[in-house]
Write an enzyme that holds these catalytic residues in place. Structure first.
Site, PDB file in Angstrom:
ATOM      1  N   HIS A 129      15.181  28.234  49.361  1.00  0.00           N
ATOM      2  CA  HIS A 129      14.947  27.399  50.535  1.00  0.00           C
ATOM      3  C   HIS A 129      15.811  26.141  50.376  1.00  0.00           C
ATOM      4  O   HIS A 129      15.309  25.046  50.219  1.00  0.00           O
ATOM      5  CB  HIS A 129      13.463  27.078  50.691  1.00  0.00           C
ATOM      6  CG  HIS A 129      13.058  26.655  52.078  1.00  0.00           C
ATOM      7  ND1 HIS A 129      12.087  27.307  52.820  1.00  0.00           N
ATOM      8  CD2 HIS A 129      13.498  25.646  52.865  1.00  0.00           C
ATOM      9  CE1 HIS A 129      11.947  26.705  54.003  1.00  0.00           C
ATOM     10  NE2 HIS A 129      12.779  25.684  54.050  1.00  0.00           N
ATOM     11  N   ARG A 162       2.949  30.898  52.224  1.00  0.00           N
ATOM     12  CA  ARG A 162       4.381  31.084  51.997  1.00  0.00           C
ATOM     13  C   ARG A 162       4.938  29.811  51.352  1.00  0.00           C
ATOM     14  O   ARG A 162       4.860  28.740  51.960  1.00  0.00           O
ATOM     15  CB  ARG A 162       5.102  31.377  53.315  1.00  0.00           C
ATOM     16  CG  ARG A 162       6.609  31.384  53.170  1.00  0.00           C
ATOM     17  CD  ARG A 162       7.380  31.699  54.457  1.00  0.00           C
ATOM     18  NE  ARG A 162       8.796  31.597  54.152  1.00  0.00           N
ATOM     19  CZ  ARG A 162       9.672  30.816  54.785  1.00  0.00           C
ATOM     20  NH1 ARG A 162       9.308  30.096  55.828  1.00  0.00           N
ATOM     21  NH2 ARG A 162      10.923  30.752  54.384  1.00  0.00           N
ATOM     22  N   GLN A 211      10.468  20.086  49.643  1.00  0.00           N
ATOM     23  CA  GLN A 211       9.765  19.270  50.634  1.00  0.00           C
ATOM     24  C   GLN A 211       8.399  18.778  50.170  1.00  0.00           C
ATOM     25  O   GLN A 211       7.918  17.762  50.666  1.00  0.00           O
ATOM     26  CB  GLN A 211       9.634  20.054  51.943  1.00  0.00           C
ATOM     27  CG  GLN A 211      10.985  20.316  52.597  1.00  0.00           C
ATOM     28  CD  GLN A 211      10.874  21.056  53.916  1.00  0.00           C
ATOM     29  OE1 GLN A 211      10.857  22.280  53.929  1.00  0.00           O
ATOM     30  NE2 GLN A 211      10.787  20.347  55.020  1.00  0.00           N
ATOM     31  N   ASN A 221      11.617  32.392  61.856  1.00  0.00           N
ATOM     32  CA  ASN A 221      11.254  30.982  62.020  1.00  0.00           C
ATOM     33  C   ASN A 221      11.644  30.589  63.426  1.00  0.00           C
ATOM     34  O   ASN A 221      12.813  30.736  63.807  1.00  0.00           O
ATOM     35  CB  ASN A 221      12.023  30.099  61.042  1.00  0.00           C
ATOM     36  CG  ASN A 221      11.508  30.228  59.620  1.00  0.00           C
ATOM     37  OD1 ASN A 221      10.574  30.979  59.343  1.00  0.00           O
ATOM     38  ND2 ASN A 221      12.122  29.487  58.708  1.00  0.00           N
ATOM     39  N   GLU A 274      16.635  30.904  56.431  1.00  0.00           N
ATOM     40  CA  GLU A 274      17.513  30.364  57.472  1.00  0.00           C
ATOM     41  C   GLU A 274      18.974  30.216  57.049  1.00  0.00           C
ATOM     42  O   GLU A 274      19.505  29.094  56.988  1.00  0.00           O
ATOM     43  CB  GLU A 274      16.982  29.012  57.962  1.00  0.00           C
ATOM     44  CG  GLU A 274      15.576  29.079  58.505  1.00  0.00           C
ATOM     45  CD  GLU A 274      15.134  27.779  59.159  1.00  0.00           C
ATOM     46  OE1 GLU A 274      15.800  26.746  58.974  1.00  0.00           O
ATOM     47  OE2 GLU A 274      14.123  27.796  59.879  1.00  0.00           O
ATOM     48  N   GLU A 305       7.577  30.827  60.227  1.00  0.00           N
ATOM     49  CA  GLU A 305       7.412  29.389  60.493  1.00  0.00           C
ATOM     50  C   GLU A 305       7.288  29.182  61.999  1.00  0.00           C
ATOM     51  O   GLU A 305       8.051  29.772  62.769  1.00  0.00           O
ATOM     52  CB  GLU A 305       8.630  28.556  60.040  1.00  0.00           C
ATOM     53  CG  GLU A 305       8.766  28.363  58.562  1.00  0.00           C
ATOM     54  CD  GLU A 305       9.954  27.465  58.197  1.00  0.00           C
ATOM     55  OE1 GLU A 305      10.378  26.625  59.033  1.00  0.00           O
ATOM     56  OE2 GLU A 305      10.469  27.625  57.077  1.00  0.00           O
ATOM     57  N   TYR A 363      10.922  27.692  66.744  1.00  0.00           N
ATOM     58  CA  TYR A 363      10.287  26.453  67.205  1.00  0.00           C
ATOM     59  C   TYR A 363      10.431  26.218  68.699  1.00  0.00           C
ATOM     60  O   TYR A 363       9.513  25.733  69.340  1.00  0.00           O
ATOM     61  CB  TYR A 363      10.866  25.257  66.434  1.00  0.00           C
ATOM     62  CG  TYR A 363      10.464  25.250  64.982  1.00  0.00           C
ATOM     63  CD1 TYR A 363       9.309  24.603  64.560  1.00  0.00           C
ATOM     64  CD2 TYR A 363      11.213  25.934  64.033  1.00  0.00           C
ATOM     65  CE1 TYR A 363       8.920  24.614  63.227  1.00  0.00           C
ATOM     66  CE2 TYR A 363      10.823  25.954  62.692  1.00  0.00           C
ATOM     67  CZ  TYR A 363       9.683  25.296  62.298  1.00  0.00           C
ATOM     68  OH  TYR A 363       9.283  25.320  60.992  1.00  0.00           O
TER      69      TYR A 363
HETATM   70  C1  GBH Z   1      12.916  24.846  59.317  1.00  0.00           C
HETATM   71  O1  GBH Z   1      14.205  24.553  59.688  1.00  0.00           O
HETATM   72  C2  GBH Z   1      12.909  24.780  57.845  1.00  0.00           C
HETATM   73  O2  GBH Z   1      12.807  26.046  57.252  1.00  0.00           O
HETATM   74  C3  GBH Z   1      11.886  23.858  57.288  1.00  0.00           C
HETATM   75  O3  GBH Z   1      12.192  23.573  55.962  1.00  0.00           O
HETATM   76  C4  GBH Z   1      11.793  22.626  58.161  1.00  0.00           C
HETATM   77  O4  GBH Z   1      10.990  21.644  57.602  1.00  0.00           O
HETATM   78  C5  GBH Z   1      11.258  23.066  59.488  1.00  0.00           C
HETATM   79  O5  GBH Z   1      12.055  24.062  60.050  1.00  0.00           O
HETATM   80  C6  GBH Z   1      11.094  21.954  60.503  1.00  0.00           C
HETATM   81  O6  GBH Z   1      12.318  21.436  60.884  1.00  0.00           O
HETATM   82  O7  GBH Z   1      19.704  22.826  66.368  1.00  0.00           O
HETATM   83  O8  GBH Z   1      20.815  20.802  67.042  1.00  0.00           O
HETATM   84  O9  GBH Z   1      18.810  21.492  68.160  1.00  0.00           O
HETATM   85  C7  GBH Z   1      14.427  24.338  61.042  1.00  0.00           C
HETATM   86  C8  GBH Z   1      15.864  24.132  61.285  1.00  0.00           C
HETATM   87  C9  GBH Z   1      16.500  22.062  62.148  1.00  0.00           C
HETATM   88  C10 GBH Z   1      16.804  24.079  63.415  1.00  0.00           C
HETATM   89  C11 GBH Z   1      16.668  21.257  63.365  1.00  0.00           C
HETATM   90  C12 GBH Z   1      16.979  23.283  64.648  1.00  0.00           C
HETATM   91  C13 GBH Z   1      17.416  21.162  65.550  1.00  0.00           C
HETATM   92  C14 GBH Z   1      18.660  20.491  65.804  1.00  0.00           C
HETATM   93  N1  GBH Z   1      16.000  23.352  62.478  1.00  0.00           N
HETATM   94  N2  GBH Z   1      17.456  21.953  64.347  1.00  0.00           N
HETATM   95  S1  GBH Z   1      19.543  21.459  66.902  1.00  0.00           S
END
Ligand code: GBH
Length: 503
Positions: free
Chosen positions: A149, A103, A46, A336, A196, A406, A338
């Protein structure tokens, strides 16, 4: 309650929370333990660029990002942030932001261009990571290193399908890991094997939105491939944890584990027992898939065995022994995280390659309520309560200290520098998520040991290209100039203040 948890259950916790209705006010007061470290995370493909510089071999991402028609928003990461050539200034930037932990991931094909156990090592690749680690250490920044990764060497994919061949991949990954421990382990105290595994299994080998892009349309076997990939990752992880513990840990004194991602799931209709069960089940299929074998040292969750049947590979008796031996050696749970989603039980029969347990997910519940304000990504909503519950869920199931490896979000309109720098939405998001950690620690007794924001700087967001910007530092992709956003200063000042108060 374990000892670890009771350590934090001090009676004298007086915390001021500045929750407010507006989503633009930063959270000012945060109570976190003395040894709680904060940092920032990135991944090699990335940010590094330098796709073929100094002898680097191709990874599956170099191939995937150049496919025609494009699967990655017309963009690749041949240059990206050009971190490979700007690393010294990036480390200085980290130091100026008070970052305590960095990291990053090693690009396997930069250090072993063809990837295999008998393939030559690239000294220039090793020199780059040595220099990076030395500069971090010189500035008092702790390196946390991810071995994998998502960037499998292309040559290994061409030879045997990469993660699809468990025996071959295990042997090649073990050699790569040994090389990294030997070269860098005297200065690296925290290792992550895989980032992941859920995403690599499902998104790269079922949905096809990540490299190498296997999917139904490509005619691949989406019924079994994702589970085979997950199996390969689990066994490769286990080998390397045992290798580190036997051969390196006694002298190098570091920790090793894995990073698992996962949403928290709430029921779509809280009044429906089926949806309440669906929310629980979804988390078992997402997180328990990897968490149970890694941290409990046992087979896949029973719910998965009965639903997936022969689609899910078996662990041989000797492999179960390895899982059991390795489980207590995983020193932390790398999380990780979000956002939160709603889970709904479907009544129609599932597709034959269903991977969810016949569950649909969404960001809006049965009453039309959104799970939280949306970031620049529709699925990524501000939902700190779900984060707090997930921390509790993981702690209760695995009882291993958690490091948030993350967390972050992209804001709307960040292509414009002024808008990007004044990132109130992100400051609020980060503050609320840190506040959720504080509550998990002091009110729920969960051991959370650190927090790494995703990401240090804007970068190549995989199939979304340069669209979403997750950085606390803005990157102008024309000039490659880095500009800290206000969230970077918010984190710096928040942690500086906290250290000041507590010392
Ligand atoms: C992480 O992945 C990664 O480790 C990192 O490289 C990346 O840049 C960062 O997050 C930001 O995205 O599951 O259908 O709702 C996150 C993986 C990708 C999981 C998007 C959730 C959303 C689509 N995520 N996904 S869905």
């Amino acid at each position: 309650m374990s000892q670890e948890a009771s350590m934090f259950s001090a009676a004298d916790v007086a915390v001021t929370y500045s929750h407010s209705l507006g989503h633009d006010l930063p959270v000012e007061e945060l109570r976190l333990p003395e040894d709680f470290g904060w940092g920032a995370a990135t991944a090699a493909y990335q940010i590094e660029g330098a796709a073929s510089q100094d002898g680097k071999g191709k990874s599956v991402w170099d191939t995937y990002s150049h496919l025609q028609p494009s699967r990655t928003n017309g963009q690749h990461a041949d240059v990206s942030c050009d971190h490979y050539n700007r690393m010294p200034e990036d480390v200085d930037l980290m130091a100026s932001l008070g970052i305590e932990v960095y990291r990053f991931s090693i690009s396997w094909s930069r250090v072993i261009p063809l990837g295999g156990r008998n393939d030559p090592v690239n000294e220039k690749g090793l020199a780059f990571y040595n220099d990076l680690i030395n500069r971090l250490v010189a500035r008092g920044i702790k390196p946390v290193v991810t071995l994998y990764h998502w960037d499998t060497p292309q040559a290994l994919y061409d030879r045997y399908g990469g993660l699809l061949d468990t025996a071959e991949f295990r042997a090649d990954f073990a050699r790569y890991a040994r090389l990294c421990f030997t070269q860098f382990g005297d200065r690296v105290r925290k290792w992550v094997t895989f980032n992941e595994p859920y995403i690599t299994s499902i998104f790269a080998h079922l949905n096809g939105t990540l490299a190498p892009g296997h999917c139904r349309e490509a005619g691949t076997d989406t019924k079994t491939e994702p589970w085979r990939v997950g199996h390969t990752i689990l066994l490769s992880h286990t080998d390397v944890v045992l290798m580190y513990a036997c051969e390196f840990q006694p002298s190098q004194k570091g920790d090793i584990s894995i990073v698992l991602n996962g949403h928290f799931y709430e029921p779509f209709d809280a009044g429906s027992p089926a949806d309440r069960a669906a929310a629980k089940r979804r988390m078992v299929f997402y997180i328990g898939w990897f968490g149970d074998p890694v941290f409990l040292g046992r087979d896949y969750p029973a719910e998965m065995r009965s639903y997936l049947g022969s689609r899910l590979p078996e662990f041989m008796p000797e492999e179960r022994d390895l899982l059991r031996q390795a489980a207590p050696l995983n020193a932390f749970y790398g999380m990780n995280h979000y956002s939160t989603k709603y889970a709904r039980k479907l009544s129609e029969p599932p597709a034959e390659d269903d991977w969810t347990g016949n569950i649909e997910e969404s960001s809006v519940n049965s009453e039309g309520k959104e799970v939280g304000p949306a970031s620049a990504m529709g699925w990524l909503r501000v939902a700190p309560e779900g984060f707090r519950k997930l921390l509790g869920w993981v702690w209760e199931r695995y009882h291993v200290p958690i490091i948030v490896t993350e967390n972050g979000c992209p804001c709307v309109g960040e292509d414009d520098l002024a808008t990007a720098v004044d990132d109130k939405f992100r400051q609020r998001y980060l503050g609320l998520y840190l506040d959720a950690i504080s509550r998990a620690i002091y009110e729920d007794g969960v051991a959370v040991k650190g927090y790494y924001v995703w990401s240090l700087m804007d970068n190549y967001e995989w199939s979304a290209g340069y669209g979403p910007r997750y950085g606390i530092v803005h990157v102008d992709y024309e000039t490659l100039k880095r500009t800290p956003k206000n969230s970077a200063l918010y984190l710096r000042d928040t942690f500086k203040r906290r250290r000041g108060v507590s010392s």
